[in-house]
Design a protein around this motif. Structure first.
Motif, PDB file in Angstrom:
ATOM      1  N   GLY A 206      38.474  45.729  26.295  1.00  0.00           N
ATOM      2  CA  GLY A 206      38.947  45.455  27.645  1.00  0.00           C
ATOM      3  C   GLY A 206      40.193  46.275  27.939  1.00  0.00           C
ATOM      4  N   GLY A 207      40.327  46.704  29.156  1.00  0.00           N
ATOM      5  CA  GLY A 207      41.493  47.490  29.539  1.00  0.00           C
ATOM      6  C   GLY A 207      41.067  48.644  30.412  1.00  0.00           C
ATOM      7  N   SER A 208      41.061  48.415  31.737  1.00  0.00           N
ATOM      8  CA  SER A 208      40.681  49.450  32.709  1.00  0.00           C
ATOM      9  C   SER A 208      39.248  49.943  32.511  1.00  0.00           C
ATOM     10  CB  SER A 208      41.664  50.635  32.656  1.00  0.00           C
ATOM     11  OG  SER A 208      42.967  50.212  33.027  1.00  0.00           O
ATOM     12  N   VAL A 209      38.347  49.016  32.171  1.00  0.00           N
ATOM     13  CA  VAL A 209      36.922  49.354  32.120  1.00  0.00           C
ATOM     14  C   VAL A 209      36.399  49.396  33.553  1.00  0.00           C
ATOM     15  CG1 VAL A 209      34.635  48.668  31.314  1.00  0.00           C
ATOM     16  CG2 VAL A 209      36.644  48.207  29.894  1.00  0.00           C
ATOM     17  N   LYS A 210      35.710  50.471  33.893  1.00  0.00           N
ATOM     18  CA  LYS A 210      35.185  50.627  35.244  1.00  0.00           C
ATOM     19  C   LYS A 210      33.860  51.391  35.177  1.00  0.00           C
ATOM     20  CE  LYS A 210      38.751  54.214  35.817  1.00  0.00           C
ATOM     21  NZ  LYS A 210      39.537  53.849  34.618  1.00  0.00           N
ATOM     22  N   ALA A 231      37.494  45.054  37.932  1.00  0.00           N
ATOM     23  CA  ALA A 231      36.164  45.564  38.277  1.00  0.00           C
ATOM     24  C   ALA A 231      35.085  44.483  38.249  1.00  0.00           C
ATOM     25  CB  ALA A 231      35.780  46.704  37.335  1.00  0.00           C
ATOM     26  N   SER A 232      35.426  43.289  37.780  1.00  0.00           N
ATOM     27  CA  SER A 232      34.425  42.209  37.762  1.00  0.00           C
ATOM     28  C   SER A 232      34.434  41.387  39.048  1.00  0.00           C
ATOM     29  CB  SER A 232      34.660  41.274  36.576  1.00  0.00           C
ATOM     30  OG  SER A 232      35.848  40.510  36.738  1.00  0.00           O
ATOM     31  N   LEU A 233      35.395  41.654  39.929  1.00  0.00           N
ATOM     32  CA  LEU A 233      35.529  40.855  41.144  1.00  0.00           C
ATOM     33  C   LEU A 233      34.484  41.187  42.198  1.00  0.00           C
ATOM     34  CD1 LEU A 233      39.420  40.972  41.508  1.00  0.00           C
ATOM     35  CD2 LEU A 233      38.039  39.009  40.805  1.00  0.00           C
ATOM     36  N   LYS A 234      33.950  42.396  42.137  1.00  0.00           N
ATOM     37  CA  LYS A 234      32.974  42.839  43.123  1.00  0.00           C
ATOM     38  C   LYS A 234      31.682  43.239  42.428  1.00  0.00           C
ATOM     39  CE  LYS A 234      35.655  42.554  46.786  1.00  0.00           C
ATOM     40  NZ  LYS A 234      35.350  41.623  47.913  1.00  0.00           N
ATOM     41  N   ALA A 235      30.558  42.778  42.956  1.00  0.00           N
ATOM     42  CA  ALA A 235      29.267  43.103  42.366  1.00  0.00           C
ATOM     43  C   ALA A 235      29.017  44.598  42.335  1.00  0.00           C
ATOM     44  CB  ALA A 235      28.153  42.393  43.141  1.00  0.00           C
ATOM     45  N   PHE A 238      31.032  45.602  39.165  1.00  0.00           N
ATOM     46  CA  PHE A 238      30.623  44.970  37.913  1.00  0.00           C
ATOM     47  C   PHE A 238      29.160  45.295  37.592  1.00  0.00           C
ATOM     48  CE2 PHE A 238      30.368  40.781  35.353  1.00  0.00           C
ATOM     49  CZ  PHE A 238      30.906  41.393  34.233  1.00  0.00           C
ATOM     50  N   GLY A 239      28.337  45.431  38.614  1.00  0.00           N
ATOM     51  CA  GLY A 239      26.921  45.721  38.412  1.00  0.00           C
ATOM     52  C   GLY A 239      26.678  46.977  37.590  1.00  0.00           C
ATOM     53  N   PRO A 240      27.299  48.113  37.923  1.00  0.00           N
ATOM     54  CA  PRO A 240      27.095  49.324  37.125  1.00  0.00           C
ATOM     55  C   PRO A 240      27.576  49.185  35.683  1.00  0.00           C
ATOM     56  CG  PRO A 240      27.952  49.885  39.289  1.00  0.00           C
ATOM     57  CD  PRO A 240      28.040  48.396  39.168  1.00  0.00           C
TER      58      PRO A 240
END
Length: 248
Positions: A206-210, A231-235, A238-240
């Motif tokens: 974890g740490g700036s995963v995008k 990046a998990s706040l928006k589908a 987080f989807g990609p």
């Protein structure tokens, strides 16, 4: 056999009831993901999020729990209460908890033991600060945190370890692949002898995963998934990441 991958989202102190619409979008885009998916929202959203998810393949978790089962601990939440609300996991020892609330390794271990007793999977976080990294103490710090934060009785089925370098959380900075690989190899080795089925314990980064760096990170040995913040706040973000992990 390698452990099944896990994409875990940590909403931190973000989100409201309206934000649960993101769950609908995530389920629609990934009805049968090729990895386990978990979202840990603020505690007040656990029950409504679980209800919103229904029978979809997404688990819900908490972001902290108390070491005691009940009592005069205003503002705290017991592990069993998280479980009752629909949680299956709980994040413990996140650097923000360690820094903002002075949580020690011993406190994290006590909370993890309480989580296990309540039937929750404990996601135990470890990570070094920038000063510790610059001083060449990363591996020493991680080893000490692992030794002090993992309780007796930890197994691959009730414990996940997340490596989150403090200096990379929310900053856009990411360690090199070699740096991540070095720490994850150390964690796997350190778990041997401490956890009976150490090879099966999932090790998250974890740490700036995008979306732009997910595939590269997931190709690193001993990286079994990610603990994702913003990046998990928006589908759409987080989807990609879920897709990249499913393909890893």
């Amino acid at each position: 056999m390698a452990p099944r991958k896990l994409a875990a989202g940590n909403w931190k102190m973000n989100g409201d009831l309206a934000a649960l619409a993101e769950i609908d979008a995530l389920v629609a885009a990934h009805p049968t993901p090729g990895c386990d998916v978990l979202i840990c929202p603020p505690a007040v959203l656990i029950h409504p999020m679980k209800a919103r998810i229904g029978r979809a393949a997404i688990a819900v978790g908490g972001q902290d729990c108390h070491a005691r089962t009940s009592g005069a601990h205003t503002g705290d939440i017991a592990a069993a209460q998280l479980r009752d609300a629909g949680a299956t996991h709980v994040i413990l020892g996140h650097s923000e908890r360690r820094a903002d609330h002075g949580e020690t390794d011993a406190a994290v271990a006590a909370k993890a033991a309480a989580a296990h007793a309540a039937g929750l999977v404990a996601i135990i976080c470890v990570g070094e600060t920038e000063a510790q990294r610059d001083a060449g103490r990363t591996l020493t710090v991680i080893a000490a945190q692992l030794d002090g934060s993992i309780p007796e009785g930890a197994t691959a089925s009730n414990t996940v370890i997340a490596y989150e370098p403090v200096w990379a959380i929310g900053t856009g900075r990411t360690p090199t692949g070699d740096q991540i690989a070095e720490v994850h190899a150390l964690m796997r080795e350190r778990l041997t002898g401490k956890v009976a089925d150490a090879a099966g314990v999932r090790l998250l980064y974890g740490g700036s995963v995008k979306p732009g760096n997910a595939a590269e990170i997931f190709a690193i040995p001993h990286v079994d998934g990610a603990l994702v913040g913003g990046a998990s706040l928006k589908a759409v973000d987080f989807g990609p990441i879920i897709a990249a992990l499913s393909a890893a």
